[in-house]
Write an enzyme that holds these catalytic residues in place. Sequence first.
Site, PDB file in Angstrom:
ATOM      1  CE1 TYR A 143      -3.612   2.604   0.521  1.00 44.62           C
ATOM      2  CE2 TYR A 143      -2.378   3.319   2.444  1.00 44.62           C
ATOM      3  CZ  TYR A 143      -3.397   3.523   1.532  1.00 44.62           C
ATOM      4  OH  TYR A 143      -4.184   4.645   1.627  1.00 44.62           O
ATOM      5  CG  ASP A 238       5.700   3.815   0.844  1.00 44.76           C
ATOM      6  OD1 ASP A 238       5.984   4.534   1.826  1.00 44.76           O
ATOM      7  OD2 ASP A 238       4.536   3.625   0.443  1.00 44.76           O
ATOM      8  CE  LYS A 266       0.927   5.381   8.190  1.00 46.97           C
ATOM      9  NZ  LYS A 266       0.892   4.429   7.130  1.00 46.97           N
TER      10      LYS A 266
HETATM   11  C1  LIG Z   1       0.280   4.883   5.662  1.00 46.55           C
HETATM   12  C2  LIG Z   1       1.044   4.619   4.447  1.00 46.55           C
HETATM   13  C3  LIG Z   1       0.987   5.464   3.313  1.00 46.55           C
HETATM   14  C4  LIG Z   1       0.022   6.596   3.213  1.00 46.55           C
HETATM   15  O1  LIG Z   1       0.242   7.572   4.173  1.00 46.55           O
HETATM   16  P1  LIG Z   1      -0.974   8.555   4.550  1.00 46.55           P
HETATM   17  O2  LIG Z   1      -0.350   9.533   5.491  1.00 46.55           O
HETATM   18  O3  LIG Z   1      -2.023   7.694   5.165  1.00 46.55           O
HETATM   19  O4  LIG Z   1      -1.442   9.189   3.290  1.00 46.55           O
HETATM   20  C5  LIG Z   1       1.843   5.216   2.270  1.00 46.55           C
HETATM   21  N1  LIG Z   1       2.693   4.182   2.292  1.00 46.55           N
HETATM   22  C6  LIG Z   1       2.773   3.349   3.343  1.00 46.55           C
HETATM   23  C7  LIG Z   1       3.759   2.241   3.326  1.00 46.55           C
HETATM   24  C8  LIG Z   1       1.935   3.519   4.435  1.00 46.55           C
HETATM   25  O5  LIG Z   1       1.969   2.668   5.447  1.00 46.55           O
END
Ligand SMILES: *Cc1c(COP(=O)(O)O)cnc(C)c1O
Length: 426
Positions: A143, A238, A266
């Site tokens: 994701y 990511d 995060k």
């Molecule tokens: C949470 C997450 C996102 C998206 O971040 P948001 O702040 O929710 O838009 C993208 N990549 C990874 C791996 C994530 O865990």
Amino acid sequence: MTTTNAALYERAIRVIPGGVDSPVRAFRAVGGTPKFFAEAQGAYVTDADGVRYLDFVGSWGPLILGHSHPVVVKAVQEAAARGMTYGAPCRGEVDLAEKVVAAYPGLEQVRFVSSGTEATMSAIRLARGATGRDLIVKFSGCYHGHADHLLVAAGSGLVTHGQPSSAGVPADFAALTRVLPLDDDQKLKALFASEGQKIAAVIIEPIPANNGLLLQRLEFLQLLRKLTQESGALLIFDEVISGFRVGLGGAAALYGITPDLATFGKIIGGGMPVGAYGGSRQLMKHIAPEGPVYQAGTLSGNPVAMAAGLATLKVLHEEKAWARLEDLGAQLEAELAPVLKSAKAPCGLVRVGSIAWIALQAGVVRSAEALDNGAGERYKPIFHGLLERGIYTAPSAYEVMFLSLAHTPAEITRFVTGLGEVLAGQ
Ligand SMILES: *Cc1c(COP(=O)(O)O)cnc(C)c1O
């Protein structure tokens, strides 16, 4: 009896789709009504009815220090009093950028945005702009936020042209995204052999933690690095979850693999809305105003968010956080082992540092295709059993648990005991 929670939900579903502002918060997968939280301190959240839960969701990753850490709260209060947003550069951006750049392998510059979604979306635009190529490769089960070209998954089978996994994403758009299964060297090689020269970037969660915890073989990640390098495609890690979670240098340092671009979110926002993407100066110079790749944000580099991120990183250093989190994780693993072994149906623990996933299936799982679809049904009574015991875990079998510095060894044991009771009753 109508609880405050139920009353809030009744009001919410009238004015907010599904009553939630992010679908993962809904209890669709487990049944019941989502808890509306009114307060959170350390390892605990309190719902609108005053019921307290030991929390292992941690707002889905940012709260590595636990809720409302006093150092972070103070930093936020002080920053807010000096101005909520300036729409002009401020010191906090420079301070945090220096910290992120110093921490992460190969990083020379970062650009702050307001969410992880924005970070991955912008990194992809940069990769396309810098390479002059259009194709993007992602892995099923990973994701990367909800930008159009990344909301694409694929069924198992051969290399598939992307099918949108959301309404509203044009098929033509998704056609520029190739989706591969994780952990499959042959399919990766085949795709690079046929289309390698057209690929702008491959994006991967080096620690896939949004669909179970699908830890990859080091050799697979190394192959990915090799193939991208040879074909002139960029490798994007990511690290929105793994950045500053598995260590100062994220998965890149853990595995000794330096990507071309990395995305964060995060933890670096300390609970405030923040994302970032970065890479070498050579690549980042393509971004406006230096270069032709446009990306902007009214609240980007927000002073209050920067203060929260800086305070979080400061405490992580001072508290020797990663060693302590590893100890907590190791304790969880050791205490849980006999409990999981004696469970009637197969289950296991997958863990890296403070990220843990209870896999309701046997064997090692490294790809979305290998996930057991039946786990969702089995998880329902487990989730509610834990909830009744005052333990809050994610309302989905395929989401991980996050440990924080606020969790004590006694609270880890409390979780293990609770899960043991629930599993024994099944
Ligand atoms: C949470 C997450 C996102 C998206 O971040 P948001 O702040 O929710 O838009 C993208 N990549 C990874 C791996 C994530 O865990």
